[in-house]
Design a protein around this motif. Structure first.
Motif, mmCIF file in Angstrom:
data_model
loop_
_atom_site.group_PDB
_atom_site.id
_atom_site.type_symbol
_atom_site.label_atom_id
_atom_site.label_comp_id
_atom_site.label_asym_id
_atom_site.label_seq_id
_atom_site.Cartn_x
_atom_site.Cartn_y
_atom_site.Cartn_z
ATOM 1 N N GLN A 84 25.005 -15.585 -24.729
ATOM 2 C CA GLN A 84 24.663 -16.709 -25.592
ATOM 3 C C GLN A 84 25.876 -17.621 -25.813
ATOM 4 O O GLN A 84 25.726 -18.847 -25.867
ATOM 5 N N GLU A 87 26.315 -19.710 -22.792
ATOM 6 C CA GLU A 87 25.317 -20.775 -22.747
ATOM 7 C C GLU A 87 25.704 -21.924 -23.669
ATOM 8 O O GLU A 87 25.516 -23.097 -23.319
ATOM 9 N N TYR A 91 26.067 -24.779 -21.341
ATOM 10 C CA TYR A 91 24.784 -25.464 -21.316
ATOM 11 C C TYR A 91 24.639 -26.419 -22.492
ATOM 12 O O TYR A 91 24.176 -27.543 -22.330
ATOM 13 N N TYR A 102 26.956 -25.414 -13.265
ATOM 14 C CA TYR A 102 26.669 -24.414 -14.286
ATOM 15 C C TYR A 102 27.114 -23.037 -13.776
ATOM 16 O O TYR A 102 27.310 -22.824 -12.580
ATOM 17 N N MET A 114 22.275 -15.152 -16.151
ATOM 18 C CA MET A 114 22.564 -16.517 -16.606
ATOM 19 C C MET A 114 22.363 -17.476 -15.442
ATOM 20 O O MET A 114 23.001 -17.359 -14.389
ATOM 21 N N ARG A 119 16.670 -20.070 -18.173
ATOM 22 C CA ARG A 119 16.326 -20.924 -19.314
ATOM 23 C C ARG A 119 14.922 -21.494 -19.159
ATOM 24 O O ARG A 119 14.217 -21.721 -20.149
#
Length: 357
Positions: A84, A87, A91, A102, A114, A119
């Protein structure tokens, strides 16, 4: 003549423009190659730093997890917490489809942990196969691989403790876009430079062709025999005569040639006038000789007539002399005959006087 000059100018300007276009294309291609290569080298360093950062963060979490003494119990929670965090860093609030570069993380089982597909909820077993096939057994590396028809440039490493493959990738089209944008800007700049250079070349060509046109006009007048106009043309453009280059040399040579031809023509005219005067004198002399010859012929004819008359007279005199000679001869013969008769008569007389009566 003007059309020919314009054609030459356009050919030179076109040659300059084509040369610049060829230069632009060559430089653009080389720039794209160099920029792409340089950009890949830069990305390799940049993505390598991001991969090292993520693997270092994994190592820290692993150390924290080991310190809890409940490694197996909290492993999944620690890993999710770290994912997380990644991200949020990479992201943020961006949608998955808006990401051009990414991170990608694959666990020891080959599952995507990931990725934008995660997502989007499209995490299927086949989504990571191309990357795993590209990475193979190598612990780290970089290069290009293709997934779902899209080419990616990736730098990857391995966190061996967990068996995770950690990578950072970018679409090759997005990577090339940087080079293309740079090339586009370079092409625009070079086009502007080319336009300015072509305009400058046009001015230079014009400055070259105007004096050449003047020289051509003067040479055309020389060709047509109008040497005076040729000299006037050069005199009106005397500035070209003072130029210290090939054009000035051509102008001076043309002027010298025109002057020399004028001098030669004047000499020829003088010689022609002398020859004409001599011809007139010869003609007068010939006429005089002809008249004298005619007079002599008339005299000869007169002498010949006199000679003929004299010949006739001589012939008549000769005939008269012959007649006189014949008469004299006849008279001579008659005189001798008379003399003989007289002598005989005398003899006869003497003989008769001595005889008796």
């Amino acid at each position: 003549m003007i059309r020919r000059r314009s054609s030459v100018a356009w050919r030179i300007i076109a040659a300059v423009a084509v040369s610049f276009i060829a230069l632009i294309i060559t430089v653009s291609v080389l720039t794209f190659i160099l920029v792409t290569g340089s950009f890949r080298s830069v990305l390799a360093k940049e993505f390598g730093a991001k991969v090292r950062f993520m693997t270092e963060e994994l190592a820290k979490k692993d150390t924290e997890l080991a310190a809890t003494g409940m490694y197996e119990d909290y492993a999944s929670a620690f890993q999710n917490n770290l994912l997380q965090r990644f991200e949020q860093i990479y992201y943020g609030e961006k949608k998955a489809d808006a990401l051009s570069e990414y991170p990608i993380i694959v666990d020891a089982n080959g599952d995507l942990l990931m990725h934008p597909d995660v997502r989007r909820g499209e995490n299927t077993a086949g989504n990571n196969m191309e990357f795993l096939a590209f990475a193979g057994t190598k612990p780290n590396g970089s290069g290009v691989y293709e997934s779902k028809g899209t080419r990616y440039w990736i730098t990857f490493g391995t966190f061996e403790k967990w068996g995770w493959r950690v990578g950072f990738q970018i679409r090759e089209s997005a990577m090339n876009k940087t080079g293309i944008d740079l090339v586009r800007r370079l092409v625009i700049i070079m086009l502007m430079v080319s336009i300015l250079a072509t305009a400058a070349a046009g001015l230079l060509v014009r400055n070259m062709l105007i004096p050449l046109g003047t020289m051509t006009k003067a040479l055309g007048q020389v060709r047509d025999g109008d040497l005076t106009s040729a000299g006037d043309t050069l005199a009106l453009n005397e500035k070209y005569l003072s130029m210290q280059d090939e054009i000035g040399e051509l102008a001076r040579t043309t002027r010298s040639m025109s002057g020399e031809l004028s001098r030669i023509v004047e000499d020829i005219k003088g010689v022609a006038a002398t020859v004409s005067a001599g011809s007139e004198q010869l003609s007068d002399s010939a006429n005089t000789l002809s008249q004298g010859a005619a007079e002599q012929a008339a005299g000869v004819e007169q002498v010949s007539s006199s000679m003929n008359e004299m010949s006739s007279s001589i012939e008549e005199v000769s005939s008269s002399l012959e007649e006189m000679a014949a008469t004299i001869r006849q008279n001579y013969d008659n005189a001798r005959q008379t003399e003989k008769i007289a002598a005989k008569s005398a003899d006869d007389a003497r003989g008769g006087g001595g005889a008796p009566p």
